[in-house]
Structure formats: structure tokens, C-alpha cells
Design a protein around this motif. Structure first.
Motif, PDB file in Angstrom:
ATOM      1  N   ALA A 225       1.028  -1.285  -0.049  1.00  0.00           N
ATOM      2  CA  ALA A 225       0.485   0.002  -0.255  1.00  0.00           C
ATOM      3  C   ALA A 225       0.779   1.484  -0.174  1.00  0.00           C
ATOM      4  CB  ALA A 225      -1.259   0.057   1.360  1.00  0.00           C
ATOM      5  N   GLU A 228       2.355   1.797  -3.458  1.00  0.00           N
ATOM      6  CA  GLU A 228       1.075   2.392  -4.184  1.00  0.00           C
ATOM      7  C   GLU A 228       1.325   3.129  -4.009  1.00  0.00           C
ATOM      8  OE1 GLU A 228      -2.934   0.498  -5.424  1.00  0.00           O
ATOM      9  OE2 GLU A 228      -1.972  -0.824  -3.949  1.00  0.00           O
ATOM     10  N   GLN A 264       8.202  -4.945  -5.607  1.00  0.00           N
ATOM     11  CA  GLN A 264       6.862  -4.712  -5.302  1.00  0.00           C
ATOM     12  C   GLN A 264       6.218  -3.957  -6.425  1.00  0.00           C
ATOM     13  OE1 GLN A 264       8.192  -2.624  -2.375  1.00  0.00           O
ATOM     14  NE2 GLN A 264       7.344  -4.066  -0.545  1.00  0.00           N
ATOM     15  N   LEU A 268       3.005  -5.513  -8.874  1.00  0.00           N
ATOM     16  CA  LEU A 268       1.808  -4.493  -8.963  1.00  0.00           C
ATOM     17  C   LEU A 268       1.297  -4.176 -10.191  1.00  0.00           C
ATOM     18  CD1 LEU A 268       2.760  -2.041  -5.627  1.00  0.00           C
ATOM     19  CD2 LEU A 268       0.674  -3.654  -6.027  1.00  0.00           C
ATOM     20  N   LYS A 269       2.470  -4.309 -11.051  1.00  0.00           N
ATOM     21  CA  LYS A 269       2.242  -3.748 -12.580  1.00  0.00           C
ATOM     22  C   LYS A 269       1.757  -5.192 -12.957  1.00  0.00           C
ATOM     23  CE  LYS A 269       6.701  -0.747 -13.012  1.00  0.00           C
ATOM     24  NZ  LYS A 269       7.699  -0.735 -13.818  1.00  0.00           N
ATOM     25  N   ARG A 271      -0.651  -6.871 -12.080  1.00  0.00           N
ATOM     26  CA  ARG A 271      -1.728  -6.990 -11.343  1.00  0.00           C
ATOM     27  C   ARG A 271      -2.884  -5.442 -11.979  1.00  0.00           C
ATOM     28  NH1 ARG A 271       1.200 -10.054  -8.678  1.00  0.00           N
ATOM     29  NH2 ARG A 271       0.089 -12.157  -8.123  1.00  0.00           N
ATOM     30  N   GLY A 272      -1.778  -4.392 -12.509  1.00  0.00           N
ATOM     31  CA  GLY A 272      -2.361  -3.869 -13.229  1.00  0.00           C
ATOM     32  C   GLY A 272      -2.665  -2.426 -12.546  1.00  0.00           C
ATOM     33  N   THR A 273      -2.027  -2.705 -11.264  1.00  0.00           N
ATOM     34  CA  THR A 273      -2.555  -1.471 -10.145  1.00  0.00           C
ATOM     35  C   THR A 273      -0.971  -0.400 -10.352  1.00  0.00           C
ATOM     36  OG1 THR A 273      -2.821  -3.312  -7.956  1.00  0.00           O
ATOM     37  CG2 THR A 273      -2.742  -1.092  -7.318  1.00  0.00           C
ATOM     38  N   VAL A 274      -0.614  -0.918 -10.926  1.00  0.00           N
ATOM     39  CA  VAL A 274       0.173   0.546 -11.172  1.00  0.00           C
ATOM     40  C   VAL A 274       1.009   0.827 -12.663  1.00  0.00           C
ATOM     41  CG1 VAL A 274       0.965   1.342  -8.541  1.00  0.00           C
ATOM     42  CG2 VAL A 274       2.985   0.027 -10.267  1.00  0.00           C
TER      43      VAL A 274
END
Length: 275
Positions: A225, A228, A264, A268-269, A271-274
Motif C-alpha cells: 500500500a 502504491e 513490489q 503491482l504492475k 496486477r495492473g495496479t500501477v
């Protein structure tokens, strides 16, 4: 390469008998990353004549002599050497100890084996009545394994769970998704019953396996978190994220923090979060 030390932690490292079957021989390689040094574990049934060594540690003749002396004191012969993974602070002394003890070395990575078959999750290792169950726990490194010693209700976690602090996900070799899956696997092991203590490769024995694994999972969620949020605030490089998220960590180990941050960011990449 192993963890960030928590300053002022008063708990002692166990050097000597930790359970009825497990004895720790502490290697003289302390550092901010190895904590007090590598815990080399000598495992044997109380009345047996054969033993297993897990993680011989560095190539240090005095330490290897101490491991042999610990075996002599227990009246056992080292029948096999096992590696939790191939990082040098765990594996560098393996070939030399194998020569001195007249045995083989077993590991997941073929590069670290010597005269013995490999190891994979699900294997059972036996020696003199001792039984060790192999659990695949990749993430810190691709080849990380843990060893369950059911008779003592313990799990030897290598660098997957440490006696102090939290573990570096050693990007690009280590993968955060795999690491989270490994923590979940360890939690399931503990919840199934029969395992309540952790014998780590660095730092003291942990008497609350469930509690420390839950802490590790919560810590990873918090760090994700924070990373992100750092990206959302404009940080673009791993170094920039470290300077924001790991500002309270000793700068001497920021290079290791950057490895974890890269892992990390990749997670996140994926999972398409960033972006």
C-alpha cells in the motif's frame, strides 16, 4: 542477504540446544543483513547415531569445526547436508563440510548439490530415525525451501521467516507473488496443527509461529500500500520509493530495500495496479 534488523531487540539468539532434536551452531558472520550470523542447525534423534545439518553457513574453518564438534558432542555422524537456499551465507561452507564429514549436499538448485539427489517440496528426508518434510517456500529466492520437523513441532524457515525483522525479496531472483504464496502455505501448515515454533536461519527461535506469519503477511500488505501510494505521489524509480517508504530504515541497507521495492513494483504492475 536477509533482513532489516530491529534496533534494540533484546531477545537472545539460541546457540546450543533449541529442541530435543535441534542444536544451533551460530556462525561468526554478523552483519546488518545476517543479523547475529547464520544459524547452522544440527538435527538428530536423541538416541541416534546419524544427523542432518541444515545451512552450513560461510566458508569459515572455525565455524565448520564447531559444527563437527557439536556432532561429536551428541555422538552422531553427519549423514547429510541440506540447504534452505543457495545464498552464500547459507551455502558457502557446504562443500567443505561435506568433505570433512564424508557426506553429500542436497539442495533444490543443482548448482549447490554434491554427490546427492536434489530436494523438492513434498520430499521426506530421513536419517537415523529423524524425519524432515520438505516444504517449497520460494519468494526470498527462487530455490528457497523450508523443513518441517514434526517430532518437535517446528519448521526451519531459512530466510523466508527470520527471528527478527522482515525478509528481503531478492529481486529479480525473488518474486513477491511467490513469497506471499509461501507465507500462506506456512500459515496453512501452522493452522493444520502440529507446528508452533519457527527455527530461522538468522535471529532467535520464535515461539509463536502463527503470530509471526500473520505479522509478515500484514507487513507485506502495508508495504504494498505504501509503495502504491508513493507511485501515485509521483515516485518513478525504486530509489525514489525507498527514500519515501523506507526513510526509517538504515541507509546502509537501502540497496537491499531497493530489491524488495523492485519486486513490489513488478507485483503491482502484473496486477495492473500501477503503470
Amino acid at each position: 542477504m536477509d533482513s532489516f534488523r530491529i534496533p534494540g531487540d533484546p531477545r537472545p539468539v539460541v546457540a546450543g540446544p533449541a529442541t530435543a532434536r535441534a542444536t544451533c551452531v551460530l556462525a561468526p558472520n554478523p552483519s546488518p543483513m545476517t543479523l547475529d550470523g547464520t544459524n547452522t542447525w544440527l538435527l538428530a534423534e536423541p538416541a541416534a547415531d546419524r544427523a542432518v545439518v541444515v545451512d552450513p553457513g560461510p566458508l569459515h574453518e572455525g565455524h565448520l569445526a564447531a559444527v563437527l564438534a557439536a556432532a561429536d558432542e551428541r555422538g552422531v555422524r553427519i549423514a547429510e547436508i541440506l540447504l534452505t537456499h543457495g545464498h552464500p551465507d547459507h551455502s558457502e561452507g557446504a562443500v567443505r563440510l561435506a568433505e570433512l564429514a564424508g557426506c553429500g549436499v542436497r539442495a533444490l538448485d543443482p548448482a549447490h548439490r554434491l554427490g546427492s539427489e536434489g530436494l523438492v517440496g513434498g520430499d521426506v528426508v530421513t536419517a537415523g530415525g529423524l524425519e524432515l518434510r520438505v516444504l517449497a517456500t520460494p519468494g526470498h529466492s527462487w530455490d528457497s525451501l523450508s523443513f518441517v520437523l514434526p517430532a518437535d513441532g517446528v519448521v526451519l524457515t531459512g530466510d523466508t521467516v527470520l527471528g527478527r525483522g522482515t525478509t528481503v525479496v531478492a529481486h529479480p531472483d525473488g518474486k513477491l507473488g511467490e513469497y506471499l504464496d509461501s507465507l500462506a502455505r506456512l500459515r496453512a501448515l501452522v493452522e493444520a496443527g502440529g507446528v508452533d515454533r519457527v527455527l530461522p536461519a538468522h535471529g532467535p527461535v520464535l515461539d509463536d509461529a502463527r503470530g509471526v506469519i500473520e505479522f509478515y503477511l500484514e507487513h507485506r500488505a502495508q508495504r504494498l500500500a505504501q509503495v502504491e501510494a508513493a507511485v501515485a505521489a509521483g515516485d518513478r524509480t525504486a530509489r525514489e520509493v525507498v527514500e519515501r517508504v523506507y526513510a526509517d530504515v538504515d541507509k546502509n541497507v537501502w540497496w537491499a530495500a531497493e530489491m524488495s521495492v523492485r519486486a513490489q513494483l513488478d507485483y503491482l504492475k502484473e496486477r495492473g495496479t500501477v503503470g
